[in-house]
Each structure stands twice: as C-alpha cells, then as structure tokens.
Motif scaffolding. Structure first.
Motif, short mmCIF file in Angstrom:
data_model
loop_
_atom_site.label_atom_id
_atom_site.label_comp_id
_atom_site.label_asym_id
_atom_site.label_seq_id
_atom_site.Cartn_x
_atom_site.Cartn_y
_atom_site.Cartn_z
N LYS A 113 34.30 -12.03 -8.89
CA LYS A 113 34.61 -11.63 -10.26
C LYS A 113 33.35 -11.03 -11.09
O LYS A 113 33.64 -10.56 -11.97
N LYS A 114 32.23 -11.48 -10.63
CA LYS A 114 30.98 -10.85 -11.22
C LYS A 114 30.46 -9.61 -10.57
O LYS A 114 29.46 -9.24 -10.78
N VAL A 115 31.11 -8.97 -9.59
CA VAL A 115 30.53 -7.81 -8.81
C VAL A 115 30.75 -6.80 -10.03
O VAL A 115 31.69 -6.55 -10.71
N ARG A 116 29.39 -5.87 -9.75
CA ARG A 116 29.44 -4.77 -10.52
C ARG A 116 30.48 -3.67 -10.28
O ARG A 116 31.01 -3.46 -9.17
N TYR A 117 31.21 -3.10 -11.25
CA TYR A 117 32.22 -1.95 -10.93
C TYR A 117 31.48 -0.93 -10.02
O TYR A 117 32.14 -0.42 -9.17
N GLY A 118 30.30 -0.48 -10.31
CA GLY A 118 29.88 0.45 -9.48
C GLY A 118 29.81 0.15 -7.84
O GLY A 118 30.02 1.07 -7.13
N THR A 119 29.50 -1.19 -7.43
CA THR A 119 29.31 -1.61 -6.18
C THR A 119 30.85 -1.27 -5.63
O THR A 119 30.84 -1.03 -4.49
N PHE A 120 31.86 -2.00 -6.28
CA PHE A 120 33.03 -1.95 -6.07
C PHE A 120 33.61 -0.64 -5.82
O PHE A 120 34.24 -0.33 -4.52
N MET A 121 33.19 0.39 -6.64
CA MET A 121 33.81 1.76 -6.32
C MET A 121 33.06 2.42 -5.30
O MET A 121 33.54 3.15 -4.58
N GLU A 122 31.62 2.12 -4.94
CA GLU A 122 31.00 2.59 -3.53
C GLU A 122 31.84 2.09 -2.48
O GLU A 122 32.06 2.89 -1.59
N VAL A 123 32.55 1.11 -2.43
CA VAL A 123 33.08 0.24 -1.34
C VAL A 123 34.47 1.19 -1.33
O VAL A 123 34.87 1.62 -0.05
N MET A 124 35.10 1.35 -2.45
CA MET A 124 36.48 2.29 -2.31
C MET A 124 36.10 3.73 -1.69
O MET A 124 37.13 4.15 -1.23
N ASN A 125 35.19 4.32 -2.40
CA ASN A 125 34.94 5.77 -1.98
C ASN A 125 34.58 5.78 -0.41
O ASN A 125 34.94 6.70 0.01
N ALA A 126 33.83 4.72 0.04
CA ALA A 126 33.41 4.79 1.50
C ALA A 126 34.80 4.51 2.41
O ALA A 126 34.74 5.25 3.53
N LEU A 127 35.65 3.72 2.00
CA LEU A 127 37.05 3.66 2.71
C LEU A 127 37.64 4.90 2.53
O LEU A 127 38.28 5.37 3.72
N GLN A 128 37.73 5.47 1.48
CA GLN A 128 38.40 7.04 1.33
C GLN A 128 37.76 7.77 2.35
O GLN A 128 38.17 8.73 2.87
N ASP A 129 36.40 8.13 2.06
CA ASP A 129 35.90 8.99 3.09
C ASP A 129 36.02 8.93 4.40
O ASP A 129 35.96 9.58 5.43
N SER A 130 36.18 7.33 4.79
CA SER A 130 36.52 7.08 6.30
C SER A 130 37.99 7.25 6.77
O SER A 130 38.31 7.18 7.97
N GLY A 131 38.99 7.79 5.87
CA GLY A 131 40.31 7.93 6.05
C GLY A 131 41.14 6.61 5.83
O GLY A 131 42.31 6.70 6.33
N PHE A 132 40.61 5.70 5.25
CA PHE A 132 41.64 4.26 4.97
C PHE A 132 41.83 4.59 3.34
O PHE A 132 41.32 4.20 2.38
N TYR A 133 43.22 4.70 3.35
CA TYR A 133 43.93 5.01 1.86
C TYR A 133 44.64 4.05 1.38
O TYR A 133 44.95 4.10 0.45
N SER A 134 45.10 3.07 2.47
CA SER A 134 45.93 1.96 1.90
C SER A 134 45.22 0.92 1.67
O SER A 134 44.62 0.18 2.62
N VAL A 135 44.81 0.46 0.37
CA VAL A 135 43.83 -0.65 0.07
C VAL A 135 44.74 -1.60 -0.86
O VAL A 135 45.45 -1.11 -1.72
N ALA A 136 44.40 -2.99 -0.71
CA ALA A 136 45.00 -3.90 -1.51
C ALA A 136 43.94 -4.79 -2.01
O ALA A 136 42.88 -5.08 -1.21
N LEU A 137 44.07 -4.95 -3.35
CA LEU A 137 43.34 -5.92 -3.81
C LEU A 137 43.83 -7.57 -3.92
O LEU A 137 44.78 -7.68 -4.15
N VAL A 138 42.65 -8.46 -3.48
CA VAL A 138 43.24 -9.81 -3.24
C VAL A 138 42.48 -10.65 -4.52
O VAL A 138 41.37 -10.36 -4.87
N GLY A 139 43.38 -11.18 -5.23
CA GLY A 139 42.98 -12.09 -6.25
C GLY A 139 43.64 -13.46 -6.05
O GLY A 139 44.45 -14.00 -5.17
N GLU A 140 42.99 -14.61 -6.74
CA GLU A 140 43.47 -16.06 -6.91
C GLU A 140 44.77 -15.92 -7.29
O GLU A 140 45.11 -14.95 -8.42
#
Length: 144
Positions: A113-140
């Motif tokens: 929960k303390k991850v920077r939003y920019g770091t999270f968006m880098e991961v999301m962009n890398a997933l989309q660039d690699s062709g992974f468009y179905s993403v689910a966010l896991v929470g407690e």
C-alpha cells in the motif's frame, strides 16, 4: 466333515457376525492425506511479503494457475517468487505462460500500500507493452 469356525451351539455351517469396525485402514488413509496437504500447502503460497490495502469488492474466482506480480514498498518487482525488473518483466511472463495466449491470460498484481503510483504505472505499462491486457488488482478482504 467340516470344522466349526466359532462360538457355541448351532449347526456346523453357522458363523457368528463380527460387528466391530476396523479403523486401521481409515487412519492410514487420513495420515497419508494429512502428509500430502502438509507438503502441498507451502508450495501453493506466494512468499513475497507485501502489505496490501483492503478491498471491498466481492472476490472473483481464480483461474486454474494464477500468475502473480508482486510490488514491494521499495519498488522491487517479483513474478511469483522470482525477482524481475520492469524492463525484463514482459519476456519473463511470456516464458512463464509458455504457449498460452497473452491476451487471454489474467495477471494478478499484488502491491504494497506504500508503493509509489509511478512505480505501479511502470508495471502496468510494461504489461500492456508486452500484450497482457487482462489485469486484476489483489487487495486484502475488507469485509472481515
């Protein structure tokens, strides 16, 4: 000329019933199942430590073999239990899923929960660039 098998009177062919239950095979099977579950349970969990925020959405059903990406507070990224980087994450994921189609593969992201939003968006962009468009966010689960 038969031999009497049990008990008192009656004919030579009469056999008394044994009403006791032999529980030894049942106990053996239960112990084997216990050992199997004790060995298999630690292998089915992700061992990367993150503190996830709570979610109030109803939980969805997991796929047969989910792929988890974990982002720790300091920005370290993991696929399952193995470390990776944002640059090599797409190639690592494609190697992990093998011949399955990336468009149909759902990726679960676990982030501290303390991850920077920019770091999270880098991961999301890398997933989309690699062709992974179905993403689910896991929470407690917030409904406890």
């Amino acid at each position: 000329m038969g031999a009497k098998l049990s008990g008192g009177g009656g004919s030579k062919f009469q056999i008394e019933q044994n009403s006791e239950i032999n529980v030894t095979p049942f106990v053996d099977i239960m112990l084997v199942l216990l050992i199997i579950f004790m060995v298999a349970a630690p292998m089915a969990t992700v061992s990367v430590e993150v503190q996830m925020p709570t979610a109030v959405a109803p939980p969805q059903q997991n796929p047969p073999k989910p792929v988890y990406i974990s982002i720790q507070e300091d920005g370290d990224v993991f696929i399952g239990d193995g470390p990776t980087s944002v640059d090599s994450m797409g190639a690592d994921l494609k190697r992990l899923i093998g011949k399955r189609n990336p468009d149909e593969e759902r990726i679960f992201i676990r982030a501290d929960k303390k991850v920077r939003y920019g770091t999270f968006m880098e991961v999301m962009n890398a997933l989309q660039d690699s062709g992974f468009y179905s993403v689910a966010l896991v929470g407690e689960d917030g409904n406890k």
